[in-house]
Design an enzyme around this catalytic site. Sequence first.
Site, PDB file in Angstrom:
ATOM      1  N   GLY A 255      35.009  59.844  52.503  1.00 19.71           N
ATOM      2  CA  GLY A 255      35.682  59.555  53.598  1.00 19.71           C
ATOM      3  C   GLY A 255      36.766  58.599  53.515  1.00 19.71           C
ATOM      4  O   GLY A 255      37.613  58.377  54.454  1.00 19.71           O
ATOM      5  N   LYS A 256      36.830  57.841  52.406  1.00 23.50           N
ATOM      6  CA  LYS A 256      38.007  56.992  52.228  1.00 23.50           C
ATOM      7  C   LYS A 256      37.950  55.947  53.670  1.00 23.50           C
ATOM      8  O   LYS A 256      38.949  55.550  53.823  1.00 23.50           O
ATOM      9  CB  LYS A 256      39.265  57.590  51.718  1.00 23.50           C
ATOM     10  CG  LYS A 256      39.135  58.344  50.555  1.00 23.50           C
ATOM     11  CD  LYS A 256      40.552  58.890  50.182  1.00 23.50           C
ATOM     12  CE  LYS A 256      40.384  59.540  48.855  1.00 23.50           C
ATOM     13  NZ  LYS A 256      39.431  60.927  48.762  1.00 23.50           N
ATOM     14  N   ARG A 257      36.780  55.508  53.781  1.00 17.49           N
ATOM     15  CA  ARG A 257      36.664  54.799  55.219  1.00 17.49           C
ATOM     16  C   ARG A 257      36.859  53.341  54.745  1.00 17.49           C
ATOM     17  O   ARG A 257      37.006  52.753  53.511  1.00 17.49           O
ATOM     18  CB  ARG A 257      35.323  54.735  55.519  1.00 17.49           C
ATOM     19  CG  ARG A 257      34.817  56.151  56.216  1.00 17.49           C
ATOM     20  CD  ARG A 257      35.826  56.879  57.214  1.00 17.49           C
ATOM     21  NE  ARG A 257      35.112  57.839  57.947  1.00 17.49           N
ATOM     22  CZ  ARG A 257      35.785  59.194  57.805  1.00 17.49           C
ATOM     23  NH1 ARG A 257      36.630  59.478  57.155  1.00 17.49           N
ATOM     24  NH2 ARG A 257      35.050  59.942  58.730  1.00 17.49           N
TER      25      ARG A 257
ATOM     26  N   ASN B 280      42.888  58.145  55.256  1.00 17.73           N
ATOM     27  CA  ASN B 280      43.903  58.237  54.076  1.00 17.73           C
ATOM     28  C   ASN B 280      43.621  59.148  53.187  1.00 17.73           C
ATOM     29  O   ASN B 280      42.400  59.474  52.900  1.00 17.73           O
ATOM     30  CB  ASN B 280      44.115  56.923  53.650  1.00 17.73           C
ATOM     31  CG  ASN B 280      42.543  56.297  52.869  1.00 17.73           C
ATOM     32  OD1 ASN B 280      42.296  56.189  51.934  1.00 17.73           O
ATOM     33  ND2 ASN B 280      41.633  55.840  53.977  1.00 17.73           N
ATOM     34  N   ASP B 281      44.378  59.960  52.562  1.00 18.41           N
ATOM     35  CA  ASP B 281      44.221  60.958  51.532  1.00 18.41           C
ATOM     36  C   ASP B 281      45.368  61.494  51.127  1.00 18.41           C
ATOM     37  O   ASP B 281      46.524  60.999  51.646  1.00 18.41           O
ATOM     38  CB  ASP B 281      42.993  62.025  52.001  1.00 18.41           C
ATOM     39  CG  ASP B 281      42.098  62.319  50.730  1.00 18.41           C
ATOM     40  OD1 ASP B 281      42.540  62.935  49.670  1.00 18.41           O
ATOM     41  OD2 ASP B 281      40.841  61.954  50.687  1.00 18.41           O
TER      42      ASP B 281
END
Lengths: 309, 309
Positions: free
Chosen positions: A105-107, B108-109
Amino acid sequence: MSFDRLIEGILRTQNPTVAGLDPKLSYIPKSIQTACFAQYGKNLEGAAAALLEFNKGLIDALYDIVPAVKPQCAYYEMYGWQGVKALHDTIAYAKEKGMFVITDGKRNDIGTTMEAYATAHLGEVEVDGAWFTPFGGDALTVNGYLGSDGITPLLTICEKQEKGIFVLVKTSNMSSGELQNLNVNGGDTVYFTVAKHCETWGETTMGKYGYSGVGAVVGATYPEQLSELREVLPTTFFLVPGYGAQGGGADDVLPAFDPKGLGAVINSSRGIMCAWQKKGFAEQDYAKAAREEAIRMRDELVGKLGTIG
Amino acid sequence: MSFDRLIEGILRTQNPTVAGLDPKLSYIPKSIQTACFAQYGKNLEGAAAALLEFNKGLIDALYDIVPAVKPQCAYYEMYGWQGVKALHDTIAYAKEKGMFVITDGKRNDIGTTMEAYATAHLGEVEVDGAWFTPFGGDALTVNGYLGSDGITPLLTICEKQEKGIFVLVKTSNMSSGELQNLNVNGGDTVYFTVAKHCETWGETTMGKYGYSGVGAVVGATYPEQLSELREVLPTTFFLVPGYGAQGGGADDVLPAFDPKGLGAVINSSRGIMCAWQKKGFAEQDYAKAAREEAIRMRDELVGKLGTIG
């Protein structure tokens, strides 16, 4: 908090691979889509049902040979809350089959908001005295741009449980250097600065295999950085994206491992998920194609690494 | 892609405020919780129903005087997919009432994954020829640590629609300087480097008020940086968190505005949501308390700014 269960899965399967579950409808056999649309309608609910069905087939085909899955939240959110329910059900199914689940999730946020993300993806939430598991992943990818305030709430909430986080350090994409490769005050790069924080953040969460519960994301497309970071981060476990579709090969990821063949897990998403399309399998054989590709990848990696452990 | 609709809301209400909707059960009146638990059970579904009910009361009390809301994804994800459904329903309700919705996900990705986030939160998704709106926000907060690869997919997908993004530049928390304040190659700080990217990323998305669709998050707790950034980012709209509960006051946020009183929207979350608890209102008056605090905040800001526009 540690990656002991992930490492034990790698040792058991002798496979340092994580299968990315990033389902788009275009990757999913028509027969699955048709059946789900017939049952739930040609709408977000039907699409979400197709995602889940596709994932279950992949998990059934992989769970005895691949230790972990990494569902990417974006692909589920794209199909609304119905898709997010499919994420929940996918995580539950993979855990039922004994897989380690890395929620990608790259939270990132701070304080009580980061605590809420930690609760959502790794913890339990209280509803008037009763406790529930919102998503139930084993690890979560996070973005450290906000500094320690964005990381420590995760450590606090995870120390009670066997959970881990992977902090973005050096990502696999072309433009990752725009910010991450800039040299800062003392001469280190931005990514190196974040990397060193990982070792510090992990100090209180050391597992029995010498790795902490604070890992780092380092892309397969930057083998020199992998090598540099492996050396200076002896206790940080690596999640390595970028193998396969993004151009990283087995030789590129070797520097991520320690001499025992531990220290890293290599992700393949489209390579495994879309093997049926890439290799011309009939659509009903999509799971078989995924298993064949997972075995090929395992053999390629272990051919270079030797026995793990 | 631009912030024209947000700016028009600010001009109409003469109020540069966004109300954060970060609902935790502990902020929600017991009577709402009890009614929702009675109807849906003391579980995630009941909790999610309470979140939505609470938000609707706040939106009803605010929509004519506050131009925008900012639901923070973490607080919805904390209550599982049921909570994420409440996020969807909250966004839909706020839009029905004419409010501008900033989905605070700090997503973000890269590449197709970032496209999936853009589709999820700002766009529409195709399901076998039919189109659906997964969440339907007007703007999304994003984290630029991955560089242009993480931002350009948003620009592409948003240019077709009147949508915007806010990129994290200098966040309001104590430890934001750990990474963001480091000096890089040419002497600029990391946050300043990201800030300059915002101006470039925004170039093709200029709106009629002189601001692009690529905004920046700059915390109220760092007034010097607000002032510095306002000067060098003439076309970048600011989302300013940190007013109120985090310690920023009206004087601290003034440097975020241009001479016309435009250029920034100031967030208050707990200040408005929890006004009933902080000011000793009876719980049934939580919406009235929120409105009073929103008016107090508006008057405080506009007292300093004068007429906007």
